[in-house]
Design a protein around this motif. Sequence first.
Motif, PDB file in Angstrom:
ATOM      1  N   UNK A  18       0.808  -1.213   0.000  1.00 53.08           N
ATOM      2  CA  UNK A  18       0.000   0.000   0.000  1.00 53.08           C
ATOM      3  C   UNK A  18       0.850   1.275   0.000  1.00 53.08           C
ATOM      4  N   UNK A  19       2.136   1.149   0.296  1.00 54.52           N
ATOM      5  CA  UNK A  19       3.030   2.303   0.224  1.00 54.52           C
ATOM      6  C   UNK A  19       3.452   2.606  -1.215  1.00 54.52           C
ATOM      7  N   UNK A  20       3.231   1.674  -2.127  1.00 56.15           N
ATOM      8  CA  UNK A  20       3.587   1.881  -3.524  1.00 56.15           C
ATOM      9  C   UNK A  20       2.551   2.812  -4.151  1.00 56.15           C
ATOM     10  N   UNK A  28      -4.664  -4.514  -4.100  1.00 49.99           N
ATOM     11  CA  UNK A  28      -3.946  -5.589  -3.401  1.00 49.99           C
ATOM     12  C   UNK A  28      -4.652  -6.920  -3.671  1.00 49.99           C
ATOM     13  N   UNK A  29      -5.977  -6.908  -3.634  1.00 50.84           N
ATOM     14  CA  UNK A  29      -6.751  -8.117  -3.929  1.00 50.84           C
ATOM     15  C   UNK A  29      -6.567  -8.567  -5.364  1.00 50.84           C
ATOM     16  N   UNK A  30      -6.544  -7.625  -6.297  1.00 54.42           N
ATOM     17  CA  UNK A  30      -6.322  -7.971  -7.703  1.00 54.42           C
ATOM     18  C   UNK A  30      -4.931  -8.566  -7.901  1.00 54.42           C
ATOM     19  N   UNK A  31      -3.929  -7.985  -7.260  1.00 51.69           N
ATOM     20  CA  UNK A  31      -2.565  -8.490  -7.391  1.00 51.69           C
ATOM     21  C   UNK A  31      -2.460  -9.919  -6.853  1.00 51.69           C
ATOM     22  N   UNK A  68       7.817   0.821  -9.760  1.00 56.66           N
ATOM     23  CA  UNK A  68       7.718   1.509  -8.471  1.00 56.66           C
ATOM     24  C   UNK A  68       8.124   0.600  -7.315  1.00 56.66           C
ATOM     25  N   UNK A  69       7.787  -0.686  -7.408  1.00 62.22           N
ATOM     26  CA  UNK A  69       8.195  -1.647  -6.377  1.00 62.22           C
ATOM     27  C   UNK A  69       9.712  -1.780  -6.355  1.00 62.22           C
TER      28      UNK A  69
END
Length: 87
Positions: A18-20, A28-31, A68-69
């Motif tokens: 969530x910081x990305x 997050x759920x989709x990932x 970004x990650x």
Amino acid sequence: MPGEAERRAAMTDEEKLLEIEGVTPDLVGQLAGAEIHSVEDLAHVKDVDTAASASKLDHGTMARLRHRAGVYLGEIGGDRPEPALEG
């Protein structure tokens, strides 16, 4: 006062994701649909098209999130441009 490494060490994988920039709780759920459960998973996506399809994202969005990650983890310099905006 704790440093950045200590702060991140105390966080859950979801909190770190969530910081990305651009990652929301729904995303997050989709990932997770692409077996991406951590910033490390996201940064090390090998096949952007497969991950994008599994998470119902377009190629460009997945590529930018992966970038970004990598920046978040210090694996990519923050001055390196993000992938292009086209899908």
